[in-house]
Design a protein around this motif. Structure first.
Motif, mmCIF file in Angstrom:
data_model
loop_
_atom_site.group_PDB
_atom_site.id
_atom_site.type_symbol
_atom_site.label_atom_id
_atom_site.label_comp_id
_atom_site.label_asym_id
_atom_site.label_seq_id
_atom_site.Cartn_x
_atom_site.Cartn_y
_atom_site.Cartn_z
ATOM 1 N N GLY A 17 0.789 -1.230 0.000
ATOM 2 C CA GLY A 17 0.000 0.000 0.000
ATOM 3 C C GLY A 17 0.817 1.274 0.000
ATOM 4 N N ALA A 18 0.253 2.304 0.578
ATOM 5 C CA ALA A 18 0.884 3.616 0.712
ATOM 6 C C ALA A 18 1.000 3.921 2.202
ATOM 7 N N HIS A 19 2.169 4.341 2.631
ATOM 8 C CA HIS A 19 2.418 4.622 4.046
ATOM 9 C C HIS A 19 2.026 6.067 4.349
ATOM 10 N N THR A 20 1.115 6.237 5.295
ATOM 11 C CA THR A 20 0.650 7.578 5.651
ATOM 12 C C THR A 20 0.981 7.893 7.101
ATOM 13 N N LYS A 21 1.026 9.179 7.413
ATOM 14 C CA LYS A 21 1.313 9.623 8.783
ATOM 15 C C LYS A 21 0.132 9.372 9.712
ATOM 16 N N GLU A 22 -1.078 9.581 9.217
ATOM 17 C CA GLU A 22 -2.252 9.523 10.084
ATOM 18 C C GLU A 22 -2.877 8.141 10.199
ATOM 19 N N ALA A 23 -2.874 7.372 9.124
ATOM 20 C CA ALA A 23 -3.630 6.116 9.093
ATOM 21 C C ALA A 23 -2.757 4.875 8.908
ATOM 22 N N GLY A 24 -1.447 5.049 8.926
ATOM 23 C CA GLY A 24 -0.582 3.896 8.659
ATOM 24 C C GLY A 24 -0.652 3.535 7.184
ATOM 25 N N ILE A 25 -0.787 2.277 6.900
ATOM 26 C CA ILE A 25 -0.818 1.816 5.508
ATOM 27 C C ILE A 25 -2.243 1.833 4.987
ATOM 28 N N VAL A 26 -2.437 2.475 3.824
ATOM 29 C CA VAL A 26 -3.718 2.439 3.136
ATOM 30 C C VAL A 26 -3.508 1.712 1.816
ATOM 31 N N SER A 27 -4.533 1.006 1.379
ATOM 32 C CA SER A 27 -4.398 0.227 0.140
ATOM 33 C C SER A 27 -5.712 0.261 -0.628
ATOM 34 N N GLY A 28 -5.678 -0.339 -1.797
ATOM 35 C CA GLY A 28 -6.878 -0.356 -2.622
ATOM 36 C C GLY A 28 -6.854 0.758 -3.649
ATOM 37 N N ASP A 29 -8.042 1.236 -4.022
ATOM 38 C CA ASP A 29 -8.214 2.276 -5.032
ATOM 39 C C ASP A 29 -8.017 3.640 -4.367
ATOM 40 N N VAL A 45 -2.965 11.271 0.071
ATOM 41 C CA VAL A 45 -3.726 10.225 -0.603
ATOM 42 C C VAL A 45 -5.066 10.070 0.111
ATOM 43 N N GLN A 46 -6.030 9.538 -0.613
ATOM 44 C CA GLN A 46 -7.319 9.228 -0.016
ATOM 45 C C GLN A 46 -7.878 7.995 -0.710
ATOM 46 N N TYR A 47 -8.774 7.308 -0.005
ATOM 47 C CA TYR A 47 -9.514 6.250 -0.670
ATOM 48 C C TYR A 47 -10.402 6.929 -1.697
ATOM 49 N N SER A 48 -10.331 6.509 -2.951
ATOM 50 C CA SER A 48 -11.113 7.145 -4.006
ATOM 51 C C SER A 48 -12.588 7.174 -3.630
ATOM 52 N N GLY A 49 -13.195 8.334 -3.814
ATOM 53 C CA GLY A 49 -14.612 8.504 -3.528
ATOM 54 C C GLY A 49 -14.922 8.924 -2.103
ATOM 55 N N THR A 50 -13.890 9.114 -1.271
ATOM 56 C CA THR A 50 -14.121 9.557 0.105
ATOM 57 C C THR A 50 -13.616 10.983 0.261
ATOM 58 N N SER A 51 -13.796 11.553 1.432
ATOM 59 C CA SER A 51 -13.398 12.946 1.634
ATOM 60 C C SER A 51 -12.173 13.120 2.530
ATOM 61 N N GLN A 52 -11.716 12.088 3.203
ATOM 62 C CA GLN A 52 -10.610 12.227 4.141
ATOM 63 C C GLN A 52 -9.266 11.995 3.445
ATOM 64 N N TRP A 53 -8.360 12.956 3.618
ATOM 65 C CA TRP A 53 -7.018 12.878 3.041
ATOM 66 C C TRP A 53 -6.017 12.480 4.108
ATOM 67 N N PHE A 54 -4.990 11.724 3.694
ATOM 68 C CA PHE A 54 -3.914 11.291 4.584
ATOM 69 C C PHE A 54 -2.582 11.744 3.988
ATOM 70 N N THR A 55 -1.701 12.254 4.831
ATOM 71 C CA THR A 55 -0.381 12.711 4.390
ATOM 72 C C THR A 55 0.513 11.517 4.125
#
Length: 93
Positions: A17-29, A45-55
């Motif tokens: 996935g992608a390593h973020t400061k706030e949410a740890g690892i995010v994956s998927g679309d 980055v954000q999960y596509s279609g959502t409103s929350q962004w992660f650094t």
């Protein structure tokens, strides 16, 4: 003030996935967004279609020009697709 931004949607994260400061690892679309303020680039980055962004880990990163920030954005998109992504060149593992 000088600034630019880029957004790429539909980036499917590779293994790790992608390593973020706030949410740890995010994956998927994911959607990748880069903003350049004339001195540095902020990558989120954000999960596509959502409103929350992660650094993305390693962000912000010094960036001298708009062209460099565009290349950084493309490098981040490629890193997310490869998996285990942080901001390229940031020194983050």
């Amino acid at each position: 003030m000088v600034w630019a931004s880029w957004t790429t949607t539909g980036v499917f994260a590779g293994p790790g996935g992608a390593h973020t400061k706030e949410a740890g690892i995010v994956s998927g679309d994911l959607t990748v967004h880069t903003t350049w303020d004339g001195r540095q680039a902020d990558v989120t980055v954000q999960y596509s279609g959502t409103s929350q962004w992660f650094t993305l880990s390693g962000s912000p990163v010094p960036c001298a020009s708009e062209r460099d920030s565009r290349q950084l954005h493309q490098g981040v998109v490629e890193a997310v697709r490869a998996g285990g992504a942080t901001v390229p060149g940031s020194g983050q593992p």
